[in-house]
Enzyme design. Sequence first.
Site, PDB file in Angstrom:
ATOM      1  CG  ASN A  37      -0.201  -0.042   2.502  1.00 46.93           C
ATOM      2  OD1 ASN A  37       0.498   0.905   2.835  1.00 46.93           O
ATOM      3  ND2 ASN A  37      -0.301  -1.145   3.237  1.00 46.93           N
TER       4      ASN A  37
ATOM      5  CG  ASP B  33      -7.081  -5.303   6.241  1.00 46.33           C
ATOM      6  OD1 ASP B  33      -6.647  -5.286   7.409  1.00 46.33           O
ATOM      7  OD2 ASP B  33      -7.583  -4.300   5.687  1.00 46.33           O
TER       8      ASP B  33
ATOM      9  CE  LYS C 116       8.707 -12.965 -13.591  1.00 44.61           C
ATOM     10  NZ  LYS C 116       9.387 -12.655 -14.832  1.00 44.61           N
TER      11      LYS C 116
ATOM     12  CG  PHE D  80      -3.087   5.350  13.206  1.00 49.53           C
ATOM     13  CD1 PHE D  80      -2.359   5.235  14.373  1.00 49.53           C
ATOM     14  CD2 PHE D  80      -2.942   6.496  12.433  1.00 49.53           C
ATOM     15  CE1 PHE D  80      -1.488   6.246  14.775  1.00 49.53           C
ATOM     16  CE2 PHE D  80      -2.080   7.518  12.821  1.00 49.53           C
ATOM     17  CZ  PHE D  80      -1.357   7.395  13.992  1.00 49.53           C
TER      18      PHE D  80
ATOM     19  CE  LYS E  75     -10.995  -0.062  10.980  1.00 47.44           C
ATOM     20  NZ  LYS E  75     -10.375   0.532   9.832  1.00 47.44           N
TER      21      LYS E  75
ATOM     22  CE  LYS F  59      -8.970  -3.599  14.024  1.00 48.19           C
ATOM     23  NZ  LYS F  59      -7.925  -3.702  13.033  1.00 48.19           N
TER      24      LYS F  59
END
Length: 407
Positions: free
Chosen positions: A213, A282, A292, A326, A340, A344
């Site tokens: 990301n 995730d 490969k 976060f 969250k 969590k």
Amino acid sequence: MPGSRVVLGVGGGVAAYKAAELARSLMEEGCRVQVVMTGAAMEFVRPLTFAALTANKVITGLFNQSSGEEMLASAVEHIAVAQENDLLAVAPATADLLAKFAHGIAGDFLTTLYLAFQGPVLLAPAMNTAMWEHPATRANLATLTKRGHSVVGPGSGLLACGTTGPGRLAEVEIITAEALRLLRPVRDLEGETVLVTAGPTREPIDPVRFISNRSSGKMGYALAEAAANRGAQVILISGPVDLAPPPGVSLIRVQTAAEMYQAVMTALPKATIVIKAAAVADYHVANVPSQKVKKSATRYSLDLEPAQDILAEIGRRKTSQLVVGFAAETQNLVAEARRKLESKNCDMVVGNLVSAAGIGFESDENEVLLVLRTGEPVQLPRAPKRRIAGQILDQVLRLRLALHTPA
Ligand code: PMT
């Protein structure tokens, strides 16, 4: 503090000459001083006095350069000066300057710099007693004090206008002492071990490809740096980023979410505060081929399975740690951050609207909403990530007090 950088704003009052003593006093303490004079100040003292004392050019206006290039440079100079300096001290702070600061009126270099400056501000007012006692000045001062600025003086005595009363610029030694106090690094995290995660993870698809990301690690590294500067032992567990580790932190480099999970669980018992700024995958590929993957004309699908949720596991295992998660969201920030926080078992969640331009992933600035276990959410307006990091840590300490103080 030796090496600290101070902008000394000089307002237009009889006491402007004392600002020269203040500049010298700050320099004797090892500070680098950049003087900014208002137009009115130059009626009382010449810029040359300050230039000679500080061995530095004196800034006297927003647009006082002659060539086009210089004008362009000077048009953004207030931002550079704001970012480079550790303290803005204004002496004498006239009634006019207090009013302009209080109301955000930015018509010259000093008032524009004031709006752009994000560090501590010290105001040393000096003016006639009636002006000092006027309700308008009192109201402006109340606004500025509420904003967290430090106000030194004024002292009382015979004023230049012939009256006796409050209005004299405070003694230079007192202003210098307050400047040094404001410049002293805060060590309020001494004794804490802060575990910070930062950056992205990379989940392999095959030996040469991965899913990742846009996290640059800037937010997490700013938090690690700020915590270390405030005296904490810092363990920084970082995904692959291009940043140099902040001085004094123990850096553990990882690639995948599984590696981050292992590193975090090993370090967790040592931590007193955990801050999970990393953008962790995730999902990961279920069975990564050892060779490969070859190109072919047919469609190719990835079989993804959920990665372990590190934060949720911290929430399950936590003992006395204060846990900050976060939430990177593109919509419903408050609701998602709160969800969250609960699911969590966090004490605070830093909600980050990552769809907004100029903040979130990769950028140098951020703007976040802190959702807390106790109390109302706290909005931190857009600011450099380093400043946001300091504000998050301030809130962590407040939360620690609230959670450990019996109701
Ligand atoms: O790195 P920068 O470029 O400076 O950008 C900063 C940032 C946008 C990455 C940062 O401010 C931020 O929002 N980080 C959280 C990113 C994220 O993964 O958010 P999330 O809402 O998907 O996850 C919620 C929380 O669970 C996060 O604390 C995350 O670290 C944690 N998590 C997520 C997945 C997982 N498998 N394990 C986790 O621990």
